[in-house]
Each structure stands twice: as C-alpha cells, then as structure tokens.
Design a protein around this motif. Structure first.
Motif, PDB file in Angstrom:
ATOM      1  N   PRO A  36       0.846  -1.206   0.000  1.00  0.00           N
ATOM      2  CA  PRO A  36       0.000   0.000   0.000  1.00  0.00           C
ATOM      3  C   PRO A  36       0.875   1.246   0.000  1.00  0.00           C
ATOM      4  O   PRO A  36       1.354   1.695   1.047  1.00  0.00           O
ATOM      5  CB  PRO A  36      -0.819  -0.148   1.283  1.00  0.00           C
ATOM      6  N   LEU A  37       1.091   1.815  -1.159  1.00  0.00           N
ATOM      7  CA  LEU A  37       2.033   2.916  -1.327  1.00  0.00           C
ATOM      8  C   LEU A  37       1.622   4.188  -0.598  1.00  0.00           C
ATOM      9  O   LEU A  37       2.457   5.065  -0.371  1.00  0.00           O
ATOM     10  CB  LEU A  37       2.201   3.234  -2.816  1.00  0.00           C
ATOM     11  N   TRP A  38       0.348   4.306  -0.236  1.00  0.00           N
ATOM     12  CA  TRP A  38      -0.137   5.552   0.348  1.00  0.00           C
ATOM     13  C   TRP A  38       0.175   5.685   1.828  1.00  0.00           C
ATOM     14  O   TRP A  38      -0.057   6.730   2.419  1.00  0.00           O
ATOM     15  CB  TRP A  38      -1.647   5.681   0.123  1.00  0.00           C
ATOM     16  N   ASP A  39       0.744   4.640   2.444  1.00  0.00           N
ATOM     17  CA  ASP A  39       1.025   4.684   3.885  1.00  0.00           C
ATOM     18  C   ASP A  39       2.248   3.825   4.156  1.00  0.00           C
ATOM     19  O   ASP A  39       2.193   2.605   4.054  1.00  0.00           O
ATOM     20  CB  ASP A  39      -0.182   4.175   4.674  1.00  0.00           C
ATOM     21  N   VAL A  40       3.371   4.450   4.496  1.00  0.00           N
ATOM     22  CA  VAL A  40       4.615   3.697   4.643  1.00  0.00           C
ATOM     23  C   VAL A  40       4.531   2.698   5.793  1.00  0.00           C
ATOM     24  O   VAL A  40       5.131   1.613   5.733  1.00  0.00           O
ATOM     25  CB  VAL A  40       5.818   4.649   4.807  1.00  0.00           C
ATOM     26  N   GLY A  41       3.770   3.022   6.839  1.00  0.00           N
ATOM     27  CA  GLY A  41       3.620   2.074   7.942  1.00  0.00           C
ATOM     28  C   GLY A  41       2.901   0.811   7.500  1.00  0.00           C
ATOM     29  O   GLY A  41       3.294  -0.307   7.866  1.00  0.00           O
ATOM     30  N   LEU A  42       1.830   0.985   6.719  1.00  0.00           N
ATOM     31  CA  LEU A  42       1.123  -0.176   6.182  1.00  0.00           C
ATOM     32  C   LEU A  42       2.004  -0.949   5.207  1.00  0.00           C
ATOM     33  O   LEU A  42       1.946  -2.183   5.136  1.00  0.00           O
ATOM     34  CB  LEU A  42      -0.159   0.274   5.486  1.00  0.00           C
ATOM     35  N   ALA A  43       2.831  -0.227   4.449  1.00  0.00           N
ATOM     36  CA  ALA A  43       3.742  -0.880   3.515  1.00  0.00           C
ATOM     37  C   ALA A  43       4.749  -1.746   4.260  1.00  0.00           C
ATOM     38  O   ALA A  43       5.043  -2.883   3.860  1.00  0.00           O
ATOM     39  CB  ALA A  43       4.454   0.162   2.657  1.00  0.00           C
ATOM     40  N   VAL A  44       5.286  -1.233   5.356  1.00  0.00           N
ATOM     41  CA  VAL A  44       6.226  -2.003   6.177  1.00  0.00           C
ATOM     42  C   VAL A  44       5.556  -3.269   6.696  1.00  0.00           C
ATOM     43  O   VAL A  44       6.123  -4.371   6.647  1.00  0.00           O
ATOM     44  CB  VAL A  44       6.753  -1.141   7.336  1.00  0.00           C
ATOM     45  N   ALA A  45       4.331  -3.120   7.187  1.00  0.00           N
ATOM     46  CA  ALA A  45       3.613  -4.280   7.722  1.00  0.00           C
ATOM     47  C   ALA A  45       3.382  -5.334   6.642  1.00  0.00           C
ATOM     48  O   ALA A  45       3.484  -6.544   6.907  1.00  0.00           O
ATOM     49  CB  ALA A  45       2.274  -3.827   8.319  1.00  0.00           C
ATOM     50  N   GLU A  46       3.099  -4.900   5.416  1.00  0.00           N
ATOM     51  CA  GLU A  46       2.854  -5.855   4.334  1.00  0.00           C
ATOM     52  C   GLU A  46       4.140  -6.553   3.910  1.00  0.00           C
ATOM     53  O   GLU A  46       4.131  -7.754   3.598  1.00  0.00           O
ATOM     54  CB  GLU A  46       2.197  -5.153   3.151  1.00  0.00           C
ATOM     55  N   VAL A  47       5.260  -5.826   3.908  1.00  0.00           N
ATOM     56  CA  VAL A  47       6.549  -6.463   3.622  1.00  0.00           C
ATOM     57  C   VAL A  47       6.833  -7.540   4.657  1.00  0.00           C
ATOM     58  O   VAL A  47       7.222  -8.672   4.322  1.00  0.00           O
ATOM     59  CB  VAL A  47       7.681  -5.424   3.592  1.00  0.00           C
ATOM     60  N   ARG A  48       6.623  -7.219   5.927  1.00  0.00           N
ATOM     61  CA  ARG A  48       6.907  -8.189   6.989  1.00  0.00           C
ATOM     62  C   ARG A  48       5.945  -9.380   6.920  1.00  0.00           C
ATOM     63  O   ARG A  48       6.345 -10.534   7.146  1.00  0.00           O
ATOM     64  CB  ARG A  48       6.840  -7.514   8.355  1.00  0.00           C
ATOM     65  N   ARG A  49       4.664  -9.110   6.625  1.00  0.00           N
ATOM     66  CA  ARG A  49       3.690 -10.201   6.538  1.00  0.00           C
ATOM     67  C   ARG A  49       4.101 -11.197   5.452  1.00  0.00           C
ATOM     68  O   ARG A  49       4.051 -12.415   5.654  1.00  0.00           O
ATOM     69  CB  ARG A  49       2.305  -9.630   6.226  1.00  0.00           C
ATOM     70  N   ASN A  50       4.517 -10.683   4.316  1.00  0.00           N
ATOM     71  CA  ASN A  50       4.872 -11.575   3.217  1.00  0.00           C
ATOM     72  C   ASN A  50       6.244 -12.211   3.404  1.00  0.00           C
ATOM     73  O   ASN A  50       6.442 -13.372   3.037  1.00  0.00           O
ATOM     74  CB  ASN A  50       4.786 -10.815   1.897  1.00  0.00           C
TER      75      ASN A  50
END
Length: 413
Positions: free
Chosen positions: A176-190
């Motif tokens: 999710p490019l619109w929120d770096v915190g959500l992007a970090v969480a998605e990187v870690r989840r995957n």
C-alpha cells in the motif's frame, strides 16, 4: 561460451501475469467484494496512446474485451500485454479476452509448460491490473477496500499463482504505497511466508508520493533490508513513460523507456539510501543495461568534481559506482551492447528476463536469443547471467555455483 552450446536453464527476473477473473471474488474478504474490482467482458472503442498515456473508451459494438471495473476506473486487457502467440504485426493496442490469450498468461499450470518450452526454470511476475507497483490501489478513493485488495492480490500471488509451482513461480508482492507504515507491515507479513521481492515505483514523485530523498521511505527500506526483500522497479512504475513531443508515436516512448531506470538509479545513488542501508538490494526490470557504464562514469565524475556544490559531499562518502556494484541489479533480454560492456556493467550485477507475455517477449525463442548474446563468454559468466545472479539476488533455494547446477542437472537427466 566454452564447451557445448548448451545453456543453463534461465531464471527470468521480469515476466508478467494476467490476473484471472476470479481473483478478487476468491481472495477479497466478502465484506469488500461488492466495492472491489469486478471482471467484465464488454466491447472496446478506439484506444490511443498519446504522450505516454492510454485513452480508452467502451463501445457496446466494439470487439469483445475483458475489463476490470473498480471505482471510476475501467481497465481493459490489450493485445500488446498478452502478445505471445500472435504475429508481430498483430501485437496491437486492440482489446483482448482471456479466451483469446495464450492460456499461460493467466493459468499457472500452463505458464509452467510454457516455461519448459522456453528453457526457463524460474519466473518473477509483475502485476498487470494493479499496475507494476500497485498504483491502481494507491489511486483508489476507499483506502480500506484498497488495502484489502493489496492483501488479496498478495495472497493470490503467493498461494495460488506460485503455491503449486514447486518454487518455479517466484512471488512478487505489492504494498500500500499511500502509507509507509502499512507498507512495512505488508513487507513483513509476506516475508514471514518466504516472499523475497516487492515492487516499488522507480520515481515515486511522479505518483504524487514523497521522494526517496525525503526520508519518508526509510522505514520501508529498513524492513526490506532486514527481511532480505529485494526492491524491484519496473520501467513505467511511475505511471509516466519518457516522452519527447506530445504527438510522437508510441515507438518514441518505447525507445526511451530505459530513461526511467537511469533517472531512478541516479536518484538512489545520490540519495544516501544505499549508504544508510548497505544490505538493501535494488533491481531494475526491463531497463536493459547498455546505458549503465556511462551513467556510472558520469555519476562518479560528478561526485569527484562537483560534490561540494552538488549537495552530496557529506552524504555520499564513496564514489556512487561503489553502491551500484554492491547493491543494484539490472536485467536484459536484447542488449548486445550491454553484454559487450559487461565488465563495466558488472558480471555480478546483470540478470536475464523473458518479458512473457508482453510484446517484447523472447518466447518461445529465448534460448536462441540468449545464446546469441552470450557466445564467446566463459561458462561461469554465462551461468551468472542466466541464473546465478538471480538466485543470489532473490535468495532462491537453488544451486549457488555452476558446479552445483551441473551436478543437479546431471542427476535430473
């Protein structure tokens, strides 16, 4: 090449997938489905490519085309992005249905068969409807649905597209490019389920996002460094292709497409990102590599001669090429000039791609194309270009030396 004219089986670091019509109905949580992307087969009108942008209309009397309808977006699939199986002069901007496509575009079992026919062992596939780094969802109005769509796409990518391939289809996820915190969480989840590659925009500011110089993306880069996740950037992942005159034919943009990769690489080399994150890996897709030697020479010269007024004296402690050779991968599929300049490009930095199923794809002649490019190179270099550098880049559970590969191939035979 020395010895026989055999070629190690290829790990392609830039291919593409056409999303199946059931993707979001299957993988998006039920509460979001009526607001998520909807598949539709409908006629298409005139489609033009003007100044780097598509202009598209629906026409009930036009040729049947498979679309995604999402919020106010109408996204058709076109022949030039599902081009394999068509003659060169039929690879047009006309609409296309999945039934008209080669089935390997969207069916993972058929993709594996096409890979076997094309001398390819492994394949990393960029998205189509989400666009190369998930811009479709970044531009959406309802960000709750958009976030659910990002996660649904990644779940489909990992579990359905790649899950039954025995590791041959290599997952590439979006954030999710619109929120770096959500992007970090998605990187870690995957990363927690073995994903080692994520897409990112080559030039985020073209998408209205913060630049890499701002520090905004540092938490994402830190998460990627920590998890060994490669940041993959495809030409066009800024939603803006290089253009000259606004009325130039699309061939001009196609010829200039490497400019995006070159501009992005200069951005990173002078940003300090690679200094702060020395184990972060960047990969440029479909940018070719013949331009890299001069770009590095120029960057080093600017660093040497202009760093005091150029704003990088205290930011970049070593010549910029240092960070390229340490942390950046390029790729090629038709670039004899790049191969001739391989010592400057970096024998440990170059990887190979087939671009299946796009108009540039070398399918089904990839082995012949690759052999024509690498003739005269030593076996170890050929192995690096065709698979070894990609294996190291993506931390694949495959052979790490030519000797291991030959032993494994001998046992398989």
């Amino acid at each position: 090449m020395t010895g026989s004219e055999e070629l190690p089986r290829i790990i392609s670091v830039d291919d593409h997938v056409i999303e199946p019509a059931h993707l979001f109905d299957t993988w998006l949580p039920k509460k979001f489905r009526d607001r998520g992307p909807q598949p539709l087969t409908a006629g298409i009108g005139e489609l033009e490519y003007v100044g780097g942008k598509y202009q598209i209309t629906m026409d009930p009397d036009g040729p049947p085309t498979d679309w995604w309808i999402y919020e106010d977006l109408k996204f058709p699939y076109k022949r030039n992005i599902a081009a394999v199986g068509f003659d060169r002069d039929e690879m047009t901007l006309e609409g296309i249905t999945r039934a008209e496509m080669r089935r390997g575009c969207w069916d993972p079992a058929e993709r594996l068969r096409d890979m076997d026919a094309n001398h390819v062992e492994g394949s990393l596939c960029f998205p189509t409807f989400p666009r190369f780094c998930g811009q479709t969802f970044a531009e959406a109005h309802d960000k709750d649905v958009a976030l659910a769509c990002v996660r649904a796409y990644n779940d489909w990518m990992v579990e359905e597209w790649c899950g039954g391939s025995g590791g041959r289809l290599i997952p590439l996820c979006i954030v999710p490019l619109w929120d770096v915190g959500l992007a970090v969480a998605e990187v870690r989840r995957n990363a927690g389920r073995g994903v080692r590659a994520v897409t990112f925009s080559e030039i985020p500011t073209h998408l209205g996002l913060p630049s890499i110089h701002s520090g905004y993306w540092d938490p994402l880069f830190a998460a990627c460094e920590e998890t060994g996740t490669v940041v993959c950037m495809h030409i066009g992942s800024s939603s803006q292709m290089p253009a000259a005159s606004p009325d130039a034919p699309p061939a001009v943009q196609a010829s200039l497409s490497f400019n995006n990769a070159m501009a992005s690489m200069m951005d990173f080399l002078f940003s300090g990102v690679l200094v702060r994150f020395p184990r972060l890996k960047l990969a440029y897709a479909e940018g070719q590599m013949g331009w890299i030697p001069y770009a590095l020479e120029r960057a080093d010269d600017v660093w040497e001669e202009h760093r005091a007024w150029g704003g990088v004296r205290d930011l970049i402690p070593e010549p910029p090429s240092t960070y390229y050779y340490r942390q950046i991968f390029c790729c090629f599929f038709r670039d004899k000039h790049g191969v001739a300049s391989l010592d400057a490009v970096g024998r440990d930095n170059a990887t190979f791609e087939t671009d299946y199923p796009h108009v540039d794809s070398t399918f089904p002649h990839t082995k012949e194309v690759a052999l024509e490019h690498v003739k005269g190179l030593d076996d170890e270099t050929v192995w690096k270009l065709m698979r070894g550098n990609a294996i190291r880049m993506l931390d694949l559970d495959l052979d790490r030396t030519p000797g291991q590969y030959r032993s494994r191939a001998s046992r398989a035979g």
